[in-house]
Design an enzyme around this catalytic site. Structure first.
Site, mmCIF file in Angstrom:
data_model
loop_
_atom_site.group_PDB
_atom_site.id
_atom_site.type_symbol
_atom_site.label_atom_id
_atom_site.label_comp_id
_atom_site.label_asym_id
_atom_site.label_seq_id
_atom_site.Cartn_x
_atom_site.Cartn_y
_atom_site.Cartn_z
ATOM 1 N N GLU A 256 62.645 79.903 76.469
ATOM 2 C CA GLU A 256 62.627 81.318 76.070
ATOM 3 C C GLU A 256 63.174 81.518 74.659
ATOM 4 O O GLU A 256 64.127 82.270 74.448
ATOM 5 C CB GLU A 256 63.401 82.167 77.087
ATOM 6 N N GLU B 97 60.437 79.221 85.549
ATOM 7 C CA GLU B 97 61.323 80.211 86.186
ATOM 8 C C GLU B 97 60.421 81.205 86.894
ATOM 9 O O GLU B 97 59.732 81.993 86.260
ATOM 10 C CB GLU B 97 62.188 80.946 85.153
#
Length: 934
Positions: free
Chosen positions: A423, A498
């Site tokens: 991220e 995720e």
């Protein structure tokens, strides 16, 4: 030939754990007086070799410091504060708490005279963070990251045949992540001894290929010649199976390596009918690499590895040993209740075993390189791993970190992918991000072409980093469209790095935002995210996706979303911080595992809600389930594939029973029932025998039972623990994300310097009135003002310590450091030590409490002066510290929804029994015996 070399083998390499016997104290980030005056000398340790000063100096007096063993996390010992970091669980360290953000560690090690001529290094598996290391005052280096292992050659700095001092300054002021990371030397420390010609640290890389039931093993070895002359040697490599049988050997002879050079060599070995490593049968081999000179072994290096094939396909997912394999993974940080990041090795195995019990087969190291022992656990128990880099970048620092990670972890069969980032919001959608990711991916492939390279991506797909990765990691697919990504980049492999996330508090079934409680029904955390069930259903229907990693396996400290203070831990876990399962675990057991599952939620203690409808869910992998309340049926329902069942049941005390059927046949019955008041405690250890090595642990679950012996699911009694025998308690917890109770109970140590120390020259040391408390010393000079005046025959020094009422009721310990050739010490006019000769190690003096009072207490020292032997000698001007100490209070913890945990460790002193007793008001105590064995 190999048998002969083994017979000749002496102790050619030592890998010694040096975790025990350290000293610890807090320093300060900017007040040098509180940082032991480190870096304040005329020549600093950066200016002149061997000039480590203050606590980095070898002769620094660390006797008043706290004794401890590593691994150690001082953050878990800290108190909580609303002013502390949200990310780090509101532990009172960091920028707002300078008094608890710098930690110093010191240890003395003895090096034998016979070790002269060997290469000796000190290796740290991980220090959080920004560590500086000295040996015997010599500055070795600085490591800014808290996750990188690092090693320093200390060969030429050592005192052979004597003591040597390792000093480490740790600065945890700044965070690296946005989650709890601990503070201190939280991983192992090693002392390595080798001959000058030896296999480099992490100096083997084993890759395997399988063809027609024959495994080809490519064994690369990196050899260092750290000697001062050229060397000729032979490399012999042998592979052992798990029974200790040699299954393959190869030799490379008469190799020449120049002084101070490093070179790689590769052997190829063949193993017929190999046993393959898998998550169900995690079979490993051992490669033994031996270096010989004149047929005499001079080094031997062991490498564990597994033989397995892995492959990602852009359309059909992941393959293990030639068969499609569904990834059922979890994300996890390195942290556990009671111990923080300083996780004992056995606890690593415990945590991986808990995830495997849940049906999980894969583990993502979020978001940093793990401790090596975590990967050892994954190798031996059978758990696939994404090994994750901490920081993206293309400079030497970033590449060196990535290289060290791959060199260290490349032989673990559990590791199936290297992750270069997570991220990276600042760059992930940009051309800059794409360039960085492309370069890093190519660099990783240059080091290891056997594994896929991934990066976790959270939004803006179809551009930037997501356009260049060979294996894209999708984070929270509800925000984007993996189908569109797959259509746009049909060559790209994918998986959910995720996915599936929910907020829940173990044992809570009604959300109460004022108490920061989230009901444990699998609800999506926000509109643009999937619940656990939704996430799994999405991935299982798309074969081009290799599987998913749930956020998270375990709860963790910090990031207490969706709440803030006083919540101090996350709500995402399938298991809480202790490893106690939440109800979602049974959903995963049903659809990830291969055993029959039938689970009812919630519990059935709802006094005060009589007649009100209660949401009842059932997790099961049978065909259908029938629910009964007090033997009255509430209906039979078919179970949807990868789903669950729901009923609304008006509460009435009694028994709620579920019966599972397959093909119309009764398979299993499960029941929850209303319990009575707590009557007694019970304890259960995950194992009842541990090694007497000072490291092994037993993880003990504590619960409350009613008079019928039923576990009480909503008990919250405070439990006190007592331990006797050859062990110690190292941590307690209960899985409550709002608990502000201590994880550890430590002795109190208060070190008191002698303040306002003054001096007066006197003619002799006998019967001095100046030692009496009422003597007028207002005209005396500051102590050591006339240190160079050799005409003075004797000196009297006076100063004070200030005691509270409580301190004055206890005897004190004076860690005295000689400031005279001979000295006598008085406290409030009372003689506490007479005619002490000066010596290097100082004296430890007990000050009886009858000599003390609250307020200012006078300390006087009458001395014959020290004299310099050389002009450059530095005479000691610090008489030491006076210490007030209080033993640790009793260990205790409240039950949270019926459960608490205590972790017990052997003390390493002797084998025997450890007896743990748990008591709570109004309840029958519980006693548990754990055996320790050599």
């Amino acid at each position: 030939m190999y048998a002969q070399s083994k017979k000749l083998l002496q102790k050619t390499r030592e890998h010694l754990n040096i975790d025990t016997g350290w000293r610890f104290a807090f320093g300060h980030p900017f007040d040098t007086n509180k940082d032991f005056n480190n870096g304040t000398s005329y020549f600093s340790y950066l200016a002149k070799a061997g000039y480590g000063d203050g606590a980095a100096a070898p002769d620094f007096d660390d006797r008043p410091w706290r004794k401890l063993d590593l691994p150690h996390d001082w953050a878990v010992e800290a108190s909580f504060s609303e002013k502390a970091s949200f990310s780090h669980g509101f532990k009172a360290i960091g920028r707002n708490f300078p008094e608890k953000s710098i930690g110093w560690y010191r240890k003395k090690i003895r090096i034998a005279k016979d070790d002269f001529g060997k290469r000796i290094t000190v290796a740290f598996s991980g220090v959080f963070r920004n560590s500086i290391v000295w040996v015997n005052g010599h500055y070795l280096g600085t490591e800014p990251s808290g996750y990188n292992g690092f090693e320093y050659d200390i060969t030429d700095y050592l005192n052979y045949g004597g003591d040597n001092t390792i000093a480490v300054r740790v600065d945890a002021t700044m965070e690296e992540g946005w989650f709890y990371e601990g503070a201190g030397i939280y991983r192992h420390v090693w002392l390595n001894k080798t001959n000058p010609v030896h296999v480099a640290t992490n100096g083997t890389f084993v890759s395997t290929a399988l063809n027609n039931d024959v495994a080809t093993v490519h064994a690369k070895v990196t050899v260092n010649n750290d000697g001062r002359s050229n060397s000729t040697f032979t490399i012999m490599q042998a592979v052992y199976d798990q029974n200790g049988r040699v299954v393959a050997t190869q030799e490379t002879g008469q190799i020449s390596l120049s002084a101070f050079k490093q070179e790689d060599f590769t052997n190829t070995l063949a193993i017929s009918h190999p046993n393959l490593w898998s998550v169900d049968v995690p079979y490993r081999y051992k490669l033994v690499t031996t270096i010989l000179q004149n047929n005499v072994p001079i080094d031997q290096y062991e490498t564990r590895f597994g033989i397995r094939t892995i492959r990602f396909d852009a359309n059909t997912g992941f393959y293990l040993n030639g068969k499609r394999f569904e990834i059922k993974g979890t994300n996890n940080h390195q942290e556990h209740a009671g111990v923080g990041t300083a996780i004992p090795d056995e606890l690593q195995y415990y945590r991986i075993a808990k995830l495997k019990e849940m049906g999980s087969n894969a583990y993502r190291c979020s978001h940093n390189p793990p401790t090596p022992e975590l990967l050892d656990a994954c190798d031996s128990l059978g758990m696939l791993v994404i090994d994750e880099n901490r920081l993206m970048g293309i400079n030497d620092y970033h590449f060196d970190n990535m290289k060290k990670l791959i060199q260290r972890d490349g032989n673990h069969p559990s590791v199936i992918s290297w992750s270069i980032g997570n991220e990276e919001w600042g760059i992930e959608n940009s051309e800059t991000g794409a360039r960085i990711a492309t370069t890093m991916q190519a660099y990783v492939k240059s080091l290891d072409s056997t594994r896929a390279v991934t990066a976790a991506f959270s939004g803006g797909w179809g551009q930037g980093i997501s356009s260049v990765m060979e294996l894209i990691g999708f984070n929270y697919i509800a925000q984007e469209n993996p189908d569109a990504q797959h259509q746009k980049y049909p060559w790209q492999k994918g998986w959910g790095t995720e996915e599936g996330s929910t907020f829940s508090t173990r044992g809570i079934y009604f959300t109460n935002d004022s108490l920061h409680y989230k009901a444990a029904y699998d609800a999506k955390p926000r509109p643009n995210a999937y619940s656990i069930e939704e996430g799994w259903n999405y991935y299982v229907k798309r074969p081009f996706l290799a599987g998913m990693f749930i956020w998270t396996g375990f709860d963790y400290r910090g990031e207490p979303t969706p709440y803030s203070w006083p919540s101090i831990g996350s709500y995402f876990g399938m298991l809480d911080q202790c490893g106690f399962p939440k109800d979602d675990v049974w959903y995963l057991r049903a659809w990830w595992g291969n055993k029959p599952v039938l689970h009812i939620l919630p519990h059935w203690n709802w006094k005060g809600r009589e007649g009100q409808p209660i949401n009842v869910w059932v997790y099961s992998n049978f065909d259908e389930v029938e629910l009964f309340l007090n033997d009255k049926s509430k209906g039979k329902k078919l179970i949807p594939k990868n789903g669950h069942l729901e009923w609304k049941v008006p509460y009435t005390a009694g028994r709620l029973k579920a019966i599972g059927y397959t093909a119309g046949k009764l398979m299993l019955t499960e029941m929850v029932q209303t319990t009575d008041l707590p009557a007694r405690l019970t304890m259960n250890a995950h194992k009842n025998t541990i090694k007497a090595d000072g490291k092994d642990v037993a993880i003990i679950a504590v619960s409350a039972l009613d008079k019928k012996g039923l576990p009480i699911p909503d008990a919250n009694n405070e439990v006190t623990f007592n331990l006797t025998g050859s062990g110690r308690i190292i941590g307690v917890g209960n899985g409550n994300p709002t608990s502000l109770e201590p994880d550890k109970y430590l002795p109190l140590l208060v070190n008191l310097p002698i303040e306002n120390l003054k001096e007066l020259p006197v003619s002799d040391t006998l019967n001095r009135a100046e030692v009496m408390p009422g003597f007028d010393d207002h005209s005396w000079k500051k102590a050591f003002t006339d240190l160079t005046d050799t005409s003075k025959k004797a000196w009297v020094y006076r100063g004070t310590i200030t005691l509270t009422d409580t301190m004055s009721q206890s005897s004190l310990t004076f860690f005295y450091k000689s400031i005279g050739k001979k000295q006598s010490i008085y406290v409030n006019g009372y003689l506490v030590a007479a005619n002490l000769d000066a010596h290097e190690n100082g004296d430890i003096i007990t000050i009886n409490r009858r000599y003390l009072h609250a307020g200012k207490n006078m300390v006087a020292i009458v001395t014959l002066p020290l004299r310099k032997k050389h002009d450059w000698d530095v005479l000691n001007t610090n008489p030491g510290l006076i210490q007030y100490s209080v033993p640790a209070p009793a260990w205790k913890r409240k039950l949270f929804n019926g459960l608490a945990q205590v972790i017990v460790q052997s003390d390493g002193k002797a084998k025997g029994n450890i007896t743990i007793t748990a008591t709570a008001k109004g309840m029958k105590k519980s006693e548990l015996v754990v055996h320790t064995v050599k």
